[in-house]
Design an enzyme around this catalytic site. Sequence first.
Site, PDB file in Angstrom:
ATOM      1  N   PHE A  60      33.659  47.886  36.395  1.00 35.25           N
ATOM      2  CA  PHE A  60      34.514  47.289  37.410  1.00 35.25           C
ATOM      3  C   PHE A  60      35.846  46.844  36.789  1.00 35.25           C
ATOM      4  O   PHE A  60      35.883  46.394  35.647  1.00 35.25           O
ATOM      5  CB  PHE A  60      33.844  46.047  38.009  1.00 35.25           C
ATOM      6  CG  PHE A  60      32.624  46.316  38.840  1.00 35.25           C
ATOM      7  CD1 PHE A  60      32.746  46.685  40.175  1.00 35.25           C
ATOM      8  CD2 PHE A  60      31.355  46.162  38.308  1.00 35.25           C
ATOM      9  CE1 PHE A  60      31.621  46.896  40.964  1.00 35.25           C
ATOM     10  CE2 PHE A  60      30.222  46.369  39.089  1.00 35.25           C
ATOM     11  CZ  PHE A  60      30.360  46.751  40.423  1.00 35.25           C
ATOM     12  N   HIS A 109      38.952  35.043  42.284  1.00 32.53           N
ATOM     13  CA  HIS A 109      39.164  36.255  43.091  1.00 32.53           C
ATOM     14  C   HIS A 109      38.405  36.294  44.423  1.00 32.53           C
ATOM     15  O   HIS A 109      37.515  37.124  44.634  1.00 32.53           O
ATOM     16  CB  HIS A 109      38.849  37.513  42.285  1.00 32.53           C
ATOM     17  CG  HIS A 109      37.629  37.468  41.406  1.00 32.53           C
ATOM     18  ND1 HIS A 109      36.388  37.056  41.842  1.00 32.53           N
ATOM     19  CD2 HIS A 109      37.461  37.803  40.095  1.00 32.53           C
ATOM     20  CE1 HIS A 109      35.512  37.145  40.858  1.00 32.53           C
ATOM     21  NE2 HIS A 109      36.144  37.602  39.782  1.00 32.53           N
ATOM     22  N   HIS A 117      32.911  32.956  38.964  1.00 32.26           N
ATOM     23  CA  HIS A 117      32.745  34.300  39.528  1.00 32.26           C
ATOM     24  C   HIS A 117      31.518  34.190  40.406  1.00 32.26           C
ATOM     25  O   HIS A 117      30.414  33.981  39.907  1.00 32.26           O
ATOM     26  CB  HIS A 117      32.546  35.300  38.387  1.00 32.26           C
ATOM     27  CG  HIS A 117      32.186  36.679  38.830  1.00 32.26           C
ATOM     28  ND1 HIS A 117      32.989  37.763  38.579  1.00 32.26           N
ATOM     29  CD2 HIS A 117      31.101  37.160  39.478  1.00 32.26           C
ATOM     30  CE1 HIS A 117      32.425  38.853  39.059  1.00 32.26           C
ATOM     31  NE2 HIS A 117      31.262  38.514  39.604  1.00 32.26           N
ATOM     32  N   ASP A 124      43.429  38.886  37.589  1.00 37.43           N
ATOM     33  CA  ASP A 124      42.167  39.461  37.107  1.00 37.43           C
ATOM     34  C   ASP A 124      42.439  40.767  36.355  1.00 37.43           C
ATOM     35  O   ASP A 124      41.757  41.783  36.550  1.00 37.43           O
ATOM     36  CB  ASP A 124      41.181  39.683  38.250  1.00 37.43           C
ATOM     37  CG  ASP A 124      39.765  40.010  37.756  1.00 37.43           C
ATOM     38  OD1 ASP A 124      39.515  39.869  36.540  1.00 37.43           O
ATOM     39  OD2 ASP A 124      38.923  40.413  38.581  1.00 37.43           O
ATOM     40  N   HIS A 162      40.301  48.849  30.971  1.00 37.05           N
ATOM     41  CA  HIS A 162      39.206  49.701  30.512  1.00 37.05           C
ATOM     42  C   HIS A 162      39.782  50.991  29.938  1.00 37.05           C
ATOM     43  O   HIS A 162      40.930  51.356  30.214  1.00 37.05           O
ATOM     44  CB  HIS A 162      38.255  50.044  31.662  1.00 37.05           C
ATOM     45  CG  HIS A 162      37.474  48.879  32.176  1.00 37.05           C
ATOM     46  ND1 HIS A 162      36.497  48.258  31.432  1.00 37.05           N
ATOM     47  CD2 HIS A 162      37.537  48.210  33.352  1.00 37.05           C
ATOM     48  CE1 HIS A 162      35.980  47.256  32.137  1.00 37.05           C
ATOM     49  NE2 HIS A 162      36.598  47.208  33.299  1.00 37.05           N
TER      50      HIS A 162
END
Length: 425
Positions: free
Chosen positions: A325, A234, A181, A307, A311
């Site tokens: 995020f 990503h 990342h 990804d 949440h």
Amino acid sequence: MNTWIKNATMVNHRNEIEAIELLIKEGKIDAIGADLSLIGEQVEKIIDAKGALITPGLVDVHVHLREPGFTYKETIKTGSEAAARGGFTTICAMPNTNPVPDTVEKFAEIQAKIQEDAVVNVLHYAPITTGLKSDELVDQVGLLKAGAFAFTNDGVGVQTAGTMYLAMVEAAKNNTVIVAHTEDDSLLFGGVMHQGAMSEKLNLPGILSITEASQIARDVLLSEATGAHYHVCHVSTKESVRVIRDAKKAGIHVTAEVTPHHLLLSEEDIPSDTAIYKMNPPLRGIDDRDALIEGLLDGTIDFIATDHAPHGDEEKSGGMVNAPFGIVGSETAFQLLYTHFVKTEKFTLIQLIEWMSTKPAETFKLNAGHLEVGAPADLALFDLTDEQIIDAQEFKSLASNTPFIGWKVSGTTLMTLVNGEVVYS
């Protein structure tokens, strides 16, 4: 159990649809042909595909299952069920859990839970450093022996070049992959969305493109120096694509992934200050999105990964500043990409299958992603003609934080099989 799948179709390497039948025996593909009705095998189960497309099971090397520590968002069980509904048979789970699986003992606990609850193949990452945010390297050898898939601090960038260098030295020795990342914290400045026209319009702090690309530039040189396989998570900016393209031309062992949402959306699609569009990396400019598509088509970017980042509803119900995020993606990825890229003839169907199955498997040397005799019977069946509206009520995931709710898509997953056993129908 022997299973005969009849009346299916497949796409060949000329991107032509042709009739296909499969015999599954002891969890593997035993025979493939246009007509297997005379094979003489004792068949215990028959699946009539009724013309549906059969593919190797999709492979997603970037998901968040949230267990342990955040099981109100997702669990290994629900996350793997969501993957199965999306046609995925192998998924790779990130280590930003609580606790972080940074010791052999902690990692073993997660592995045991996977064995108990997962309905698809789940491979788990170990972190690069203790607790994700430290500069103390984990015991790579011990964690590999415990079953670690690869090493990543996903969710945060490795801030110290020396730490990343030493991690790559170890990874090269251990023939494993460093998965990054990429985000330079010193360039974040509290950003919550892409630094551009929309962040100015919404009066929100922006995230600079260079936040991502600058770490990739650093890391590809460290990869060259150490000989380690370096994989970029990503990718989201045109600058990042340029750096990766140049690194590949220089012979550096770098690979990269892109998400469906970065291919489909840009900052201009964000309607207001709403957390449902908050993701990391953020939705970028149209020129960035176009560069990602070009990079995928020319091989700079190797494949697609979701990804999948669930949440809770309350967490994503307000504005961007205080929300976490991430969006979910396991259950919508194939449908969205088939509808908006294959049906519009921007991608071919065989390209999409390769980017979502064959190439991630080959990149990480997984026994997956191929429709051939002797391969595991990890398969997906899709109805390319069926149109549906993406409906959160139908999700297997515990979460529904995605801006794609309400979109009309084709390519419904009809069935997913792992080792010849139906795990979703």
